[in-house]
Design a protein around this motif. Structure first.
Motif, PDB file in Angstrom:
ATOM      1  N   ASP A  48      -4.476   3.911  12.271  1.00 11.85           N
ATOM      2  CA  ASP A  48      -3.600   2.756  12.416  1.00 11.85           C
ATOM      3  C   ASP A  48      -1.870   3.234  12.003  1.00 11.85           C
ATOM      4  O   ASP A  48      -1.928   3.573  11.306  1.00 11.85           O
ATOM      5  N   PRO A  49      -1.533   3.511  13.308  1.00 13.01           N
ATOM      6  CA  PRO A  49       0.134   4.152  13.222  1.00 13.01           C
ATOM      7  C   PRO A  49       0.820   3.011  12.329  1.00 13.01           C
ATOM      8  O   PRO A  49       2.152   3.342  13.136  1.00 13.01           O
ATOM      9  N   GLU A  50       1.080   1.512  13.306  1.00 12.17           N
ATOM     10  CA  GLU A  50       0.974   0.334  12.557  1.00 12.17           C
ATOM     11  C   GLU A  50       1.213  -0.006  11.177  1.00 12.17           C
ATOM     12  O   GLU A  50       1.864  -0.616  10.793  1.00 12.17           O
ATOM     13  N   ALA A  51       0.313   0.660  10.328  1.00 11.92           N
ATOM     14  CA  ALA A  51      -0.350  -0.087   9.033  1.00 11.92           C
ATOM     15  C   ALA A  51       0.694   1.013   8.436  1.00 11.92           C
ATOM     16  O   ALA A  51       1.359   2.395   8.531  1.00 11.92           O
ATOM     17  N   LEU A  52       1.657   0.759   7.021  1.00 15.43           N
ATOM     18  CA  LEU A  52       1.853   1.979   6.184  1.00 15.43           C
ATOM     19  C   LEU A  52       1.043   2.120   5.293  1.00 15.43           C
ATOM     20  O   LEU A  52      -0.213   2.169   4.714  1.00 15.43           O
ATOM     21  N   VAL A  53       1.347   3.257   4.786  1.00 14.21           N
ATOM     22  CA  VAL A  53       0.371   4.715   3.960  1.00 14.21           C
ATOM     23  C   VAL A  53       0.931   3.602   2.374  1.00 14.21           C
ATOM     24  O   VAL A  53       1.628   4.227   1.900  1.00 14.21           O
ATOM     25  N   LEU A  54       0.076   3.408   1.896  1.00 14.24           N
ATOM     26  CA  LEU A  54      -0.137   3.233   0.442  1.00 14.24           C
ATOM     27  C   LEU A  54      -0.865   4.848  -0.889  1.00 14.24           C
ATOM     28  O   LEU A  54      -2.005   4.882  -0.303  1.00 14.24           O
ATOM     29  N   MET A  55       0.067   5.865  -0.920  1.00 13.42           N
ATOM     30  CA  MET A  55      -0.407   6.771  -1.484  1.00 13.42           C
ATOM     31  C   MET A  55      -0.448   6.837  -3.003  1.00 13.42           C
ATOM     32  O   MET A  55       0.952   6.716  -3.839  1.00 13.42           O
ATOM     33  N   VAL A  56      -1.323   6.772  -3.554  1.00 11.11           N
ATOM     34  CA  VAL A  56      -0.877   6.402  -4.943  1.00 11.11           C
ATOM     35  C   VAL A  56      -2.567   7.636  -5.715  1.00 11.11           C
ATOM     36  O   VAL A  56      -3.066   8.604  -5.321  1.00 11.11           O
ATOM     37  N   PRO A  57      -1.854   8.690  -6.588  1.00 12.90           N
ATOM     38  CA  PRO A  57      -2.838   8.592  -7.555  1.00 12.90           C
ATOM     39  C   PRO A  57      -4.132   7.907  -8.220  1.00 12.90           C
ATOM     40  O   PRO A  57      -4.309   7.058  -8.457  1.00 12.90           O
ATOM     41  N   ALA A  58      -5.222   8.664  -8.251  1.00  9.83           N
ATOM     42  CA  ALA A  58      -6.652   7.857  -8.747  1.00  9.83           C
ATOM     43  C   ALA A  58      -6.746   8.221 -10.273  1.00  9.83           C
ATOM     44  O   ALA A  58      -7.474   7.469 -10.761  1.00  9.83           O
ATOM     45  N   ASP A  59      -5.634   8.522 -11.345  1.00 12.57           N
ATOM     46  CA  ASP A  59      -5.805   8.270 -12.343  1.00 12.57           C
ATOM     47  C   ASP A  59      -4.733   7.329 -13.254  1.00 12.57           C
ATOM     48  O   ASP A  59      -4.900   8.763 -14.590  1.00 12.57           O
ATOM     49  N   HIS A  60      -4.701   6.814 -13.074  1.00 13.88           N
ATOM     50  CA  HIS A  60      -3.968   6.369 -13.192  1.00 13.88           C
ATOM     51  C   HIS A  60      -4.162   4.593 -13.445  1.00 13.88           C
ATOM     52  O   HIS A  60      -4.882   4.076 -13.345  1.00 13.88           O
ATOM     53  N   MET A  61      -3.652   4.472 -14.692  1.00 12.42           N
ATOM     54  CA  MET A  61      -3.737   2.542 -15.049  1.00 12.42           C
ATOM     55  C   MET A  61      -2.577   1.954 -15.186  1.00 12.42           C
ATOM     56  O   MET A  61      -1.852   2.644 -14.824  1.00 12.42           O
ATOM     57  N   ILE A  62      -2.964   0.427 -14.067  1.00 11.11           N
ATOM     58  CA  ILE A  62      -2.350   0.005 -14.066  1.00 11.11           C
ATOM     59  C   ILE A  62      -3.389  -1.785 -14.675  1.00 11.11           C
ATOM     60  O   ILE A  62      -3.987  -2.164 -13.743  1.00 11.11           O
ATOM     61  N   SER A  63      -2.987  -1.622 -14.985  1.00  9.36           N
ATOM     62  CA  SER A  63      -3.378  -3.625 -16.320  1.00  9.36           C
ATOM     63  C   SER A  63      -2.651  -4.814 -15.850  1.00  9.36           C
ATOM     64  O   SER A  63      -3.123  -6.225 -16.010  1.00  9.36           O
ATOM     65  N   LYS A  64      -2.021  -4.716 -14.589  1.00  7.49           N
ATOM     66  CA  LYS A  64      -1.081  -5.990 -14.041  1.00  7.49           C
ATOM     67  C   LYS A  64      -1.398  -5.811 -12.739  1.00  7.49           C
ATOM     68  O   LYS A  64      -0.045  -5.828 -12.330  1.00  7.49           O
ATOM     69  N   PRO A  65      -2.772  -5.503 -12.431  1.00  7.31           N
ATOM     70  CA  PRO A  65      -2.762  -5.605 -10.961  1.00  7.31           C
ATOM     71  C   PRO A  65      -1.952  -6.094  -9.894  1.00  7.31           C
ATOM     72  O   PRO A  65      -1.642  -5.845  -8.542  1.00  7.31           O
ATOM     73  N   GLU A  66      -2.032  -8.007 -10.623  1.00  6.02           N
ATOM     74  CA  GLU A  66      -1.565  -8.791  -9.689  1.00  6.02           C
ATOM     75  C   GLU A  66       0.426  -8.406  -9.316  1.00  6.02           C
ATOM     76  O   GLU A  66       1.113  -8.473  -8.450  1.00  6.02           O
ATOM     77  N   GLU A  67       1.342  -7.859 -10.421  1.00  8.46           N
ATOM     78  CA  GLU A  67       2.222  -7.889 -10.449  1.00  8.46           C
ATOM     79  C   GLU A  67       2.149  -6.474  -9.450  1.00  8.46           C
ATOM     80  O   GLU A  67       3.156  -5.828  -8.912  1.00  8.46           O
ATOM     81  N   PHE A  68       1.635  -5.725  -9.579  1.00 16.36           N
ATOM     82  CA  PHE A  68       1.666  -4.486  -8.683  1.00 16.36           C
ATOM     83  C   PHE A  68       1.551  -4.407  -6.934  1.00 16.36           C
ATOM     84  O   PHE A  68       2.401  -3.991  -6.185  1.00 16.36           O
ATOM     85  N   ARG A  69       0.417  -5.628  -6.743  1.00 13.99           N
ATOM     86  CA  ARG A  69       0.600  -5.905  -5.516  1.00 13.99           C
ATOM     87  C   ARG A  69       1.674  -6.822  -4.774  1.00 13.99           C
ATOM     88  O   ARG A  69       2.230  -6.958  -3.460  1.00 13.99           O
ATOM     89  N   SER A  70       2.049  -7.194  -5.833  1.00  7.95           N
ATOM     90  CA  SER A  70       3.705  -8.374  -5.329  1.00  7.95           C
ATOM     91  C   SER A  70       5.044  -7.581  -5.149  1.00  7.95           C
ATOM     92  O   SER A  70       5.237  -7.629  -4.514  1.00  7.95           O
ATOM     93  N   ALA A  71       4.588  -6.480  -5.978  1.00 14.73           N
ATOM     94  CA  ALA A  71       5.790  -5.565  -5.564  1.00 14.73           C
ATOM     95  C   ALA A  71       5.282  -4.703  -4.664  1.00 14.73           C
ATOM     96  O   ALA A  71       6.234  -4.096  -3.627  1.00 14.73           O
TER      97      ALA A  71
END
Length: 357
Positions: free
Chosen positions: A103-126
């Motif tokens: 989907d050329p109109e979509a943005l790519v979010l490139m993320v490592p598979a081995d990180h911890m994020i304990s505040k996922p909602e804050e990540f979504r907000s960012a």
């Protein structure tokens, strides 16, 4: 705006040996929750705004990655296999190429598979804050420092582009302790977590401008990939021509189209057992234990016992990790040196295999 998560699963996790091994590195282990780290990564990036994920990994980890995402109902829509590692600039190129295809109109979010994020909602907000800027820029997510950490690179913020998103003045290498203290005191510096949000077209344009040899070799490898179902193996001969360079060096430190979105998302790069001890649930003596662990007059210890019971008696501040692949015993303060043990274990295995043959 739709977002395509591209999960980078190429890490080896040598500082978590013998729990993490070449056959099953740390992203395929449950280190802090009931889910493995790659599962946690996919789960936090699921929902209406996200497309089904893409995974980029080595050939030997294909079955593990697919099985673990299948188990949580997030079967990847594509898996791209690297014949060998070529660092994150090549991964970013693959992410942009497959993003352009899906989907050329979509943005790519490139993320490592081995990180911890304990505040996922804050990540979504960012991510939501950064998305409008990412149409025209490559956005990296800077982590608000909680301490003067010397094990991470830093990003110095530049001018404000929009609410919560900034230009980048410069990238900085891992500092000494005094320099890290000055960064934290300044307040305009963030940890570089290696998470990127971008339009496929923008990433490809910037690669063509700043690192065309990576773009050409990886594009050829992608075009010549051997396909089987939703899996593609990059063509090895072309991929071998790709320089091994990080996307930070290849693009981010050179482009005029970089941006950063500072965020406090409970981020942790579980790079060693000391971090695992810090993040883990503890008993009254400060011990973090999993498996068949026996602790008698022990304090501030880490124990992971995958097999027979492990007993710690009258010891403080040590770690014992016992798995079928090996056993390591060390002060927690020497956790970073586990990498040396992993390297020695690999050499020993090579010698044993040669002797057997």
């Amino acid at each position: 705006m739709k977002i395509l998560p591209v999960i980078m699963s190429g890490g080896s996790g040598t500082r978590l040996w013998p729990l993490s091994t070449p056959e099953q590195p740390k992203q395929f282990h449950a280190l802090a929750t009931q889910h493995t780290m790659i599962q946690e990564t996919a789960l936090r990036l699921s929902g209406a705004e996200f497309l089904r994920p893409v995974v980029i990994c080595g050939k030997s980890h294909e079955a593990l990655a697919v099985a673990q995402l299948d188990a949580i109902g997030l079967t990847p829509q594509a898996v791209v296999l690297e014949p060998f590692a070529r660092n994150t600039a090549a991964v970013a190129t693959v992410a942009a190429l497959i993003g352009e295809e899906i989907d050329p109109e979509a943005l790519v979010l490139m993320v490592p598979a081995d990180h911890m994020i304990s505040k996922p909602e804050e990540f979504r907000s960012a991510i939501s804050r950064a998305a409008p800027v990412a149409k025209d820029r490559i956005v990296t997510f800077g982590i608000t420092p909680t301490a003067p950490e010397t094990g991470f690179g830093y990003i110095q913020r530049g001018e404000a582009l929009t609410d919560g998103v900034f230009g980048i003045r410069r990238f900085l290498e891992k500092p000494n302790f005094e320099t890290a203290q000055s960064y934290v005191a300044d307040g305009g510096y963030d940890w570089n977590a290696g998470i990127f949000l971008f339009s496929p077209a923008v990433m490809l344009e910037e690669l063509e401008t700043h690192q065309p040899d990576v773009l050409v070799a990886t594009r050829d490898a992608f075009a010549g990939a051997e396909a089987s179902g939703n899996t593609r193996m990059l063509e090895p001969e072309s991929f071998a021509r790709c320089p091994s360079i990080s996307v930070d060096y290849a693009v981010m430190e050179r482009t005029q189209r970089a941006a950063t979105a500072p965020c406090d998302i409970g981020w942790a790069d579980v790079g060693g057992f000391s971090e695992l001890w810090r993040l883990g649930a503890k008993d009254g003596g400060g011990n973090h234990a999993q498996g068949s662990a026996i602790l008698i007059d022990a304090h501030n210890c880490l124990v992971r016992a995958d097999g027979p019971p492990v007993a710690i008696i009258g010891l403080d501040d040590i770690m014992v990790v016992s798995t079928p692949s090996g056993i390591v015993v060390a002060p927690i303060s020497r956790a970073q040196d586990v990498k040396l043990a992993a390297e020695a274990a690999n050499k020993l295995r090579e010698i044993q295999e040669t002797t057997t043959v």
